[in-house]
Write a protein that holds these residues in place. Sequence first.
Motif, short mmCIF file in Angstrom:
data_model
loop_
_atom_site.label_atom_id
_atom_site.label_comp_id
_atom_site.label_asym_id
_atom_site.label_seq_id
_atom_site.Cartn_x
_atom_site.Cartn_y
_atom_site.Cartn_z
N ASP A 131 0.84 -1.21 0.00
CA ASP A 131 0.00 0.00 0.00
C ASP A 131 0.87 1.24 0.00
O ASP A 131 1.99 1.23 0.49
N PHE A 132 0.32 2.31 -0.53
CA PHE A 132 1.02 3.59 -0.42
C PHE A 132 0.85 4.12 0.99
O PHE A 132 -0.25 4.14 1.52
N TYR A 133 1.92 4.52 1.61
CA TYR A 133 1.75 5.22 2.88
C TYR A 133 2.12 6.65 2.63
O TYR A 133 3.16 7.16 3.04
N ALA A 134 1.27 7.33 1.94
CA ALA A 134 1.62 8.68 1.52
C ALA A 134 1.40 9.65 2.65
O ALA A 134 0.54 9.45 3.49
N ALA A 135 2.16 10.69 2.66
CA ALA A 135 1.99 11.68 3.71
C ALA A 135 1.58 13.02 3.14
O ALA A 135 1.53 14.01 3.85
N TYR A 136 1.28 13.01 1.87
CA TYR A 136 0.88 14.30 1.30
C TYR A 136 -0.60 14.55 1.54
O TYR A 136 -1.38 13.61 1.75
N ILE A 137 -0.97 15.79 1.58
CA ILE A 137 -2.30 16.22 2.04
C ILE A 137 -2.64 15.53 3.36
O ILE A 137 -3.61 14.76 3.47
N ASN A 138 -1.83 15.85 4.37
CA ASN A 138 -2.04 15.23 5.67
C ASN A 138 -3.43 15.44 6.21
O ASN A 138 -4.02 14.56 6.82
N ILE A 139 -3.95 16.61 5.97
CA ILE A 139 -5.24 16.95 6.55
C ILE A 139 -6.32 16.05 5.99
O ILE A 139 -7.10 15.44 6.72
N LEU A 140 -6.32 15.95 4.70
CA LEU A 140 -7.33 15.13 4.06
C LEU A 140 -7.25 13.70 4.57
O LEU A 140 -8.26 13.08 4.91
N LEU A 141 -6.03 13.22 4.67
CA LEU A 141 -5.88 11.85 5.12
C LEU A 141 -6.30 11.71 6.57
O LEU A 141 -6.88 10.70 6.96
N GLY A 142 -6.00 12.74 7.36
CA GLY A 142 -6.40 12.70 8.76
C GLY A 142 -7.87 12.42 8.92
O GLY A 142 -8.31 11.70 9.83
N VAL A 143 -8.66 12.98 8.01
CA VAL A 143 -10.10 12.77 8.10
C VAL A 143 -10.51 11.46 7.42
O VAL A 143 -11.26 10.67 7.96
N LEU B 140 -14.63 19.10 5.67
CA LEU B 140 -14.25 17.74 5.30
C LEU B 140 -15.11 16.71 6.02
O LEU B 140 -15.48 15.69 5.46
N LYS B 141 -15.42 17.02 7.28
CA LYS B 141 -16.25 16.07 8.02
C LYS B 141 -17.61 15.93 7.36
O LYS B 141 -18.18 14.84 7.27
N LYS B 142 -18.11 17.07 6.93
CA LYS B 142 -19.39 17.03 6.24
C LYS B 142 -19.28 16.21 4.96
O LYS B 142 -20.16 15.44 4.61
N ALA B 143 -18.16 16.43 4.30
CA ALA B 143 -17.95 15.70 3.04
C ALA B 143 -17.93 14.21 3.29
O ALA B 143 -18.45 13.43 2.50
N MET B 144 -17.37 13.82 4.43
CA MET B 144 -17.31 12.39 4.71
C MET B 144 -18.71 11.80 4.86
O MET B 144 -18.97 10.68 4.46
N GLN B 145 -19.59 12.60 5.45
CA GLN B 145 -20.94 12.07 5.66
C GLN B 145 -21.78 12.10 4.39
O GLN B 145 -22.77 11.40 4.29
N THR B 146 -21.43 12.97 3.47
CA THR B 146 -22.32 13.11 2.32
C THR B 146 -21.70 12.61 1.02
O THR B 146 -22.07 11.56 0.52
N VAL B 147 -20.71 13.33 0.57
CA VAL B 147 -20.27 13.04 -0.79
C VAL B 147 -19.47 11.74 -0.84
O VAL B 147 -19.53 10.99 -1.81
#
Lengths: 733, 426
Positions: free
Chosen positions: B193-205, B252-259
Motif C-alpha cells: 500500500d502507499f503510505y503517503a503523507a501528502y495532504i495530511n489533513i485530508l488523510l487525517g479525516v 471535510l467532516k461534512k464531506a465524509m458524511q455526504t459526498v
Amino acid sequence: MKWPLEPVRLMFVLKSVWGFFAVFQGCFVFKPTTKKRRLSEKKAHDFRSTSDDSEDTELRFVTCQSLWNQVKSETQRIQEDLNKQLLENLVSFLSRSHSDFQEKTTEWTCRMKFREIPTAALVLGVNVTDHDLTFRGLSDVLQDNITPYVALLEAKDCPGIKNLMQKLMGQLMNCDIDVDSLEDENCVQVSQNKIRCSMSSLTSWYESVTKKTDSETPSKKRNSSSRHWQSPPVVVIFKDMESFTTKVLQDFIVISSQHIHELPLVLIFGIATSPMIIHRLLPHSVSSLLCIELFQSLSCKEHLSTIIDKLLLTSRFPFKLGEKVLQVLINIFLYHDFSVQNFIKGFQLCIVEHFYSQPLSVLCCQLADIKKRAYSLSHEQCENIRRLPSFRRYVEKQESGKQVALLTNDCFLKEETEKLLEDLHVYHENYVSILRCLHVFTSSLPKYPLGKQIRELHCACLENRVWETKEYESSLQLARMLNKTDLVTMLQQCVEILMSSSGKEFDKAAEKLKEFLTQFQNLEVAEASQERDVSVSSQKELQKKTDLYHLQKTLLELKESRRSKKLTKFEMLRFEVVDYIDSLVRKYLVPADDRTLHEIVYFNTTTVLRGHLNAAPRTALHTALNNPHWYLKNQALKCDGGGISNKAPDICIVYKLHLECGRLINLVDWLEAFSTVVTAAEEPNADAASSDQVDDTIHARFIRAVSELELLGFIKPSKQKTDHVARLTWGGC
Amino acid sequence: MPNLEHPAYPAADLLHLESLVPCRESQVSTLLSIFGERQQFSFPSVFIYGHTSSGKTYVMQTLLTTLQLPHVFVNCVEYFTSRLLLEEILIQLQSCSSGTEQTSPVHCDTLNDFVRLFKQAVANRELQDQTLYIVLDRAEQLREMEANILPAFLRLQELTDRNVTVILLSEVVWELFRPNIGCFEPFTMYFPDFYAAYINILLGVFYMVCRDLKELRHLAALNFAKYCEPVVRGEANERDTRKLWKNIEPHLKKAMQTVYLREISSSQWERLQHDGGEPGQLKGLSAHTHVELPYYSKFLLIAAYLASYNPVRTDKRFFLKHHGKIRKTNFMKKHEKTSNHLLGPKPFPLDRLLAILYSIVDNRVAPTANIFSQITSLVTLQLLSMVGQNDQLDGPRYKCTVSLDFIRAIARTVNFDIIKYLYDFL
C-alpha cells in the motif's frame, strides 16, 4: 385454511379451469367485452340484445366511444402536465452531465470528477404499472431534445451481464439505423449475433457514428445535429432497479466506468421504493463510480387527486360516477395497487358498462344534443323512463292531471325529460362550485372531520344529505371558531371559485361573500382603535396597584369581564358567514340520488364493477368445482342440498368427495366412493354383481380426475403412508 | 544518478520512467531485472498482487508503453467469457502488429485454437526476437472461466514455444488462485500500500475509512478549492496550516458524511460549495427512506415481518383471543432465548402470512386476486423475498427483508403497535 399456489401460478391454473368450464361467466380481471376488442371490430351490435334497434344501441355505442376518447385525451393531457416538471429537471441534468465531455477539458480536477458516471435516481413510487407511461414520455423527450441514443432495460431481460450487453447494443445500434434511413449503404445491418458483445465494440460504434455525423453535414443530417450535440450522451435507463441482480449491475457499472472517457454514458435508475436501494445493491467501491442525483416524481395520491379533480369534478363530461362506484374505485386504489392507470381503466369500465346496460344512457350526452335525442326516443325508451324509480317518485309528487299526461303522453314525457335533464346539468354545475367552496373550509379545520381531500367530501355529499351528518355538524362548530385572517382568506378563495364557475346563480352569492369581506375590513379598523384603548387603560390600572392582593383581584375581574362579555362584532359576523355557507350547502349539495332521472347519467352498479375488478379466484374455483351448474348452466347438474350428482364432471365428483376427507386421503376408499356415485343412477339394481370389482373405465376416469386435481394443486402424493395422498387446501390441516 | 539501471534501455527513458512512477521504483527495478533485455526469454508468468489502487495497472501500463515493449493489455472483467478474452488478445495482437491494416474478424473458441492463432499472429509480426507481454488485469476473474484457462496462461510460453510472458494483476493473493490439480507456479510479486503523507489533513479525516487512492484523489480534487479559499481571499498564506486546517476541517467532516458515501453527487457538492450553502438543505439519498404503500400492502408487510421474526408456536398467543396466560419464560425453548432479530428473518409459508393478515386487519379481507398480486409486487420490490421455489405444489415460502425501523414506520402510519406483537420485545 391453506392455499398452495403462488399467485402467478394461480392465474395459470385458473386459466386452465376456465378452459375446462367452457362457458365461464367472468369473475376475473376484465371480461372479454372491454373496449379494445369492440373498437377493433367496429361493430355496434355488441351492445344489442335483439335485432331491432329500439333502444338506440348504435347511438349509445357511438356516444360511449366519443366520450371515452374525450376522457382518454384529457387524462393524457393531465399526465403530461404532471410529468412536465420532472422531465424538465431530468433534461437539464442530462444536458449538464456531459457538458465537459463536449468541451474536452483536460484540467486535473475535471478529469478526476468525470471518471464518475452521471446517474439519475428516479423515484417513481410503488405503482409499478404506471411507470411505463412515465418512461415512454421520458424517452420521447430525451430523443427529441438530447440524444438519439436511449436504451431501456428491464430486469427480466437481463439475468446476466451478457444478456444486458446484448440488449443494450441491440437497442442502441438499431436506433441508429432508424435515424439514418435504411437506404444508407455504409450502414450495414449487422445481426445481433455477429457483433462482439463487448463495451469496446460499443465504443467503436459510438465513435464511428459520431464521426459520421460530424463529417456528413449536408441536408439529411442537419435536422438532427441541430437538436443534438456533436457527441450526444448515451442514456441507459434501468426501468426496475430493484429487480436487477447486484452482480449484473455492478459488472455493468465497473465496465462502463472504464470507458466513460470514450463513451459519454448516463444512467437512469427507475426506483419504486426508496433510494436506499442503491446502497443496498451496490457496494461502496461501485457506487463511488457514480455521480448520483435524485429526482422524485409526484406522489401517486396527488396524481389521483388531480385526475379526480379534472375528470369527475367538472361538468365537461356528461357521465358521472355514483358514490358507491367511486368508493370501490378509490378503495382499490388506496387499499390495493396505488395505480392511477388502473383507476382510469376502472373508470373506462364504468363508462362501457353504463352505456351497455342502461338503455337510457343514450341521453347521457352533451347539453346541446339532449333536445334532439330526447325527441327521437322510441316508445320503449319512454316506457323505460317511466320505469325509473326516481321518475316514479317525481310523478307521485305531481298533480293528478300532469301525472296522467306523464304516464300516457309520450310527447309530453319527452318535453319533461328534456327539462329535467337540463335541470340535472345545472344542478351538477352548481354542485361542483359549492363543493369546492365547502372544501376550502373543511380542508383547513383541525382533524378534518369531513376529510382532507376533496374526493372524501365529494363521496360524503353524494352518499346522503351531508348536512344531516355528525361530521358536518362538528365541522360547522369548528368553523365558528376560525380566526379572522383564515376566514378572510377562505372567503376570498370562495369568491374566486364562484366568480369563475359557469353557473349563473352565483352572482348573488359572490356579492354576498364580498359584502362579508368588506364588513371584516371595516371591523378591523374599528377594532384596532378600540382594543388599543382597552389595553392602555387596563395596563395603567395594573401599574397603579402594586400589592399582590389587588393585583390578583384586578386580574380576576379582567378575566371575568372577558368571559361574560357579549359576542363581539367579529363573532357575530363569523356566525353569519358560517350560516350563509350552511344555507348554500343545503341548497346545492343535495345528493344525486334525490334528483330525478339521475339514473341516466350516474353509474351506480357496484356489484358488476366489484365482480370485474375484485376477482376472488379461490371462491370462483370452489364454486366451479363444488357447484358446476353455476357456470355450466346445465339443468341436469342442478342439485339441491349438497348431494353429489353423477352427471357432474368427474373432477367435480372427486373434488366433492375429497372435501369430506381429512389431511390424508386413502385412494382405495376414494375410488370406491367415486364408483358408487358414478354407478348409482346408471344401474340401480346391478350392484350385487360388480360390487367388489370396479369397472376399468371408471377406474381410468377416477385416475384422470385425481391427476387433474393434483395439477390444480389440491392434493399431492404423500410419502407418509402408502396409497394415500395429502390434501393441501381448505381445512386439510 | 538514476535509481533505475538497466543496460538494455537508454538512460533517458529510464529517467523519464522513474519520474512517472513515484514510490514504485523498487518494484519497477525488480520487474526490469526479470524482464531482462528485449530479446531475452523472461519468466513465463508473473503474478502481481496488492490492495486496490496500489498502482499495479498504472505501473504496468507506464512501464510497457514508456519502454515501448510489445504488449497486450486486457481487463478480465470486461471480457467476461473465455472466448471474448481470447479473441480480444488476438485482436489487439493483430492491430498492433499490422498497424492500419484492416483486421479480419477472429474466431477463437478454445485454447487450442488460441495457441494456433497466437503462433500465426506472432509469426506475422517482426518480433520473434522480442518478448511479448500479455497483461491480464483483474485476473481473479479467470477463476470463473473454464478450468484450463488459468493453467494454460501460466505456461503459455511453453505451449506456444514463443517468447511470451503473461503478467497477471489481481487484488487477491496467489494462494486463492492455485487450482486443486496444481499448476505452473508464477513468479509472485507484492505491491505494498502507499503510505503517503501528502495532504495530511485530508488523510487525517478520510484515511480512517478509506484507503482507496482513486477515491482519495477524487476527494482531494473536490475539496481543494475550499481549502484554498482563505489564501485566495488573502486571509492566510500557504504556510498558515493551522488556519487552513480550522477552515477546512468541518467541511471535510461534512464531506465524509455526504459526498464520500455518495449521498449527494459530487457535482451537487461543488454547486453547494460554490453557493456557500449548507449541505443540510440538500437531502441525501438515505434521507428518503419513506416508502408509500397501499393499505393492504402495509398490513401484508407487517404480517410478513411478524411471521419472519416470531416463532410459529407463539402465533396462538398473539392472535387468538383466549390464549390464556402464558409467560414468556415458561414456554420458551432454550434456543429461542436468543433474540430472533439477531438471527435474522426466517422463512414462512404463504398460508401463515394470510392467517396473520386476517387477524391483524380490522375488517374482513376477501382473498381476492388483488391481495395475491400485492404479495408478488412486494417480492419484486424486494421487500419480501421468495425462498426455495423448486416444488411448485408446496406452498411458496417467503422471508421479510425489511428492517425493524422500516416496519415500525410503516406500522405507525396504520396505527398498529407492532412492538406489542413481537416475541422479542415481550
